[in-house]
Design a protein around this motif. Structure first.
Motif, PDB file in Angstrom:
ATOM      1  N   LYS A 324      13.179  10.637   4.719  1.00  0.00           N
ATOM      2  CA  LYS A 324      12.885   9.755   5.850  1.00  0.00           C
ATOM      3  C   LYS A 324      13.717  10.148   7.066  1.00  0.00           C
ATOM      4  O   LYS A 324      13.222  10.187   8.193  1.00  0.00           O
ATOM      5  CB  LYS A 324      13.160   8.305   5.461  1.00  0.00           C
ATOM      6  N   ASN A 325      14.987  10.422   6.839  1.00  0.00           N
ATOM      7  CA  ASN A 325      15.872  10.811   7.929  1.00  0.00           C
ATOM      8  C   ASN A 325      15.432  12.133   8.547  1.00  0.00           C
ATOM      9  O   ASN A 325      15.413  12.298   9.778  1.00  0.00           O
ATOM     10  CB  ASN A 325      17.305  10.922   7.408  1.00  0.00           C
ATOM     11  N   LEU A 326      15.043  13.074   7.687  1.00  0.00           N
ATOM     12  CA  LEU A 326      14.625  14.391   8.159  1.00  0.00           C
ATOM     13  C   LEU A 326      13.347  14.298   8.979  1.00  0.00           C
ATOM     14  O   LEU A 326      13.232  14.919  10.040  1.00  0.00           O
ATOM     15  CB  LEU A 326      14.423  15.315   6.950  1.00  0.00           C
ATOM     16  N   ARG A 327      12.382  13.526   8.507  1.00  0.00           N
ATOM     17  CA  ARG A 327      11.112  13.403   9.220  1.00  0.00           C
ATOM     18  C   ARG A 327      11.295  12.674  10.550  1.00  0.00           C
ATOM     19  O   ARG A 327      10.579  12.936  11.513  1.00  0.00           O
ATOM     20  CB  ARG A 327      10.102  12.643   8.358  1.00  0.00           C
ATOM     21  N   ALA A 328      12.257  11.743  10.581  1.00  0.00           N
ATOM     22  CA  ALA A 328      12.507  11.030  11.836  1.00  0.00           C
ATOM     23  C   ALA A 328      13.095  11.961  12.888  1.00  0.00           C
ATOM     24  O   ALA A 328      12.774  11.871  14.074  1.00  0.00           O
ATOM     25  CB  ALA A 328      13.451   9.855  11.578  1.00  0.00           C
TER      26      ALA A 328
END
Length: 344
Positions: A324-328
């Motif tokens: 989730k952090n990476l995609r954000a």
């Protein structure tokens, strides 16, 4: 947090595989041991061993120094010497120094842990990925990534996340710059490996990758003239630890060189622990240590769950958080006919 692969392996032992109250029998080298199959005498320090532990060094025992396993063929307790068969069970013959640790009949050999770390890092992609930003000078036609004499790890690049330039005038011959970065359209081109090309001096060159993905990558720019600087951010596979050792000591490879961010470290650790305890009758004290470690991370082990399954569940929770952090931070760029249209 760990800085290199060796530190990461030590942390896995400390937090999962070998708790402080169950450290395996060990001694230290009293002399150097050459990286030579004819060097078969191991001098150990008996002060670190009880008499029962020293008896465990009878012929047939296995000892480990760094990542090399050795089979004991003779024991001389008065001289504190072992005669060994080197590079046992497919491990790599290596040189060892005074005071290097000798582990007796290790439950989790260091070379096995190293292989598991390498496997876990490799398997993070495509759910997670590394990110690298390169400074590229746009040219007419394609712009090759890497050269014949310095190919680097450009074959691990997968796609373009964004490309920007500070040039406000994109016309040919202009060198005006501004304070605002603007998007640049670019396409990542996959070329055959090896790839032969002609350099700016008219000399034919060949770029070849002998490790990692068998591709050569280049960029094709569409909205900026040659000679301008472009900052291109790529999605990248994690580097294979074994293929990209730069200094002769594979455990000195830094996590940054591999592409691992700090938050990925616990993911690899949990995966390694699950991989190594799978199908193994592990000591009760190790089970207790793993359970306590996971409770500290607010992920208690249920009585109906096996240690391995709990570790895998914990790993998946960490992966989803990291994803989730990476995609954000790095949303997938929009491509039209294979061309990345810049910052999204």
């Amino acid at each position: 947090m760990s800085t290199n692969i060796g530190n990461l392996i030590d942390r896995i032992y400390r937090e999962y595989l070998e708790p402080n109250d169950d450290i395996q029998s060990f001694s230290v080298l009293r002399g150097t041991l050459a990286a030579d199959a004819t060097a078969t005498t191991v001098e150990y320090e008996s002060d670190y061993l009880t008499s029962e532990e020293e008896d465990m060094l009878e012929p047939g025992a296995v000892v480990e120094v760094n990542r090399e396993l050795m089979l004991v063929t003779a024991l001389n307790t008065s001289a504190e010497q072992l005669t060994v068969k080197r590079a046992f069970r497919g491990t790599t013959l290596a040189a060892h120094a005074v005071d290097d640790i000798i582990r007796v009949n290790p439950v989790f050999p260091r070379n096995t842990v190293f292989d598991a770390v390498s496997d876990q890092i490799h398997n993070l992609y495509p759910t997670l990925f590394a990110v690298e930003t390169k400074t590229v000078i746009a040219s007419d036609g394609y712009t090759l990534l890497g050269t014949h004499d310095a190919p680097g790890s450009n074959n691990y690049l997968v796609s373009v996340l964004k490309a920007i330039s500070q040039y406000t005038d994109f016309s040919s011959g202009s060198d005006q710059t501004g304070v605002v970065f603007q998007p640049v359209s670019v396409q990542l081109i996959t070329l055959p490996n090896p790839f032969t090309y002609t350099d700016s001096n008219g000399t034919e060159r060949t770029i070849t990758y002998t490790a990692g993905p068998s591709v050569v990558n280049a960029l094709q720019f569409y909205s900026i003239s040659q000679g301008h600087t472009v900052y291109v951010t790529f999605k990248k596979k994690f580097l294979d630890v074994k293929d990209y050792d730069t200094d002769g000591d594979i455990e000195d490879t830094t996590l940054a060189e591999v592409g691992l961010e700090t938050e990925y470290e616990p993911i690899v650790m949990a995966g390694v622990a699950a991989q190594l305890v799978s199908g193994r009758d592990i000591p009760a004290v190790t089970v207790e240590n793993i359970t306590q470690s996971m409770q500290l991370n607010n992920f208690p082990v249920g009585s109906a769950s096996s240690v391995r399954n709990s570790l895998l569940q914990y790993q998946q929770v960490l992966i989803q958080q990291a994803r989730k952090n990476l995609r954000a931070r790095y949303p997938e760029a929009v491509e039209i006919n294979g061309v990345n249209s810049g910052v999204q």
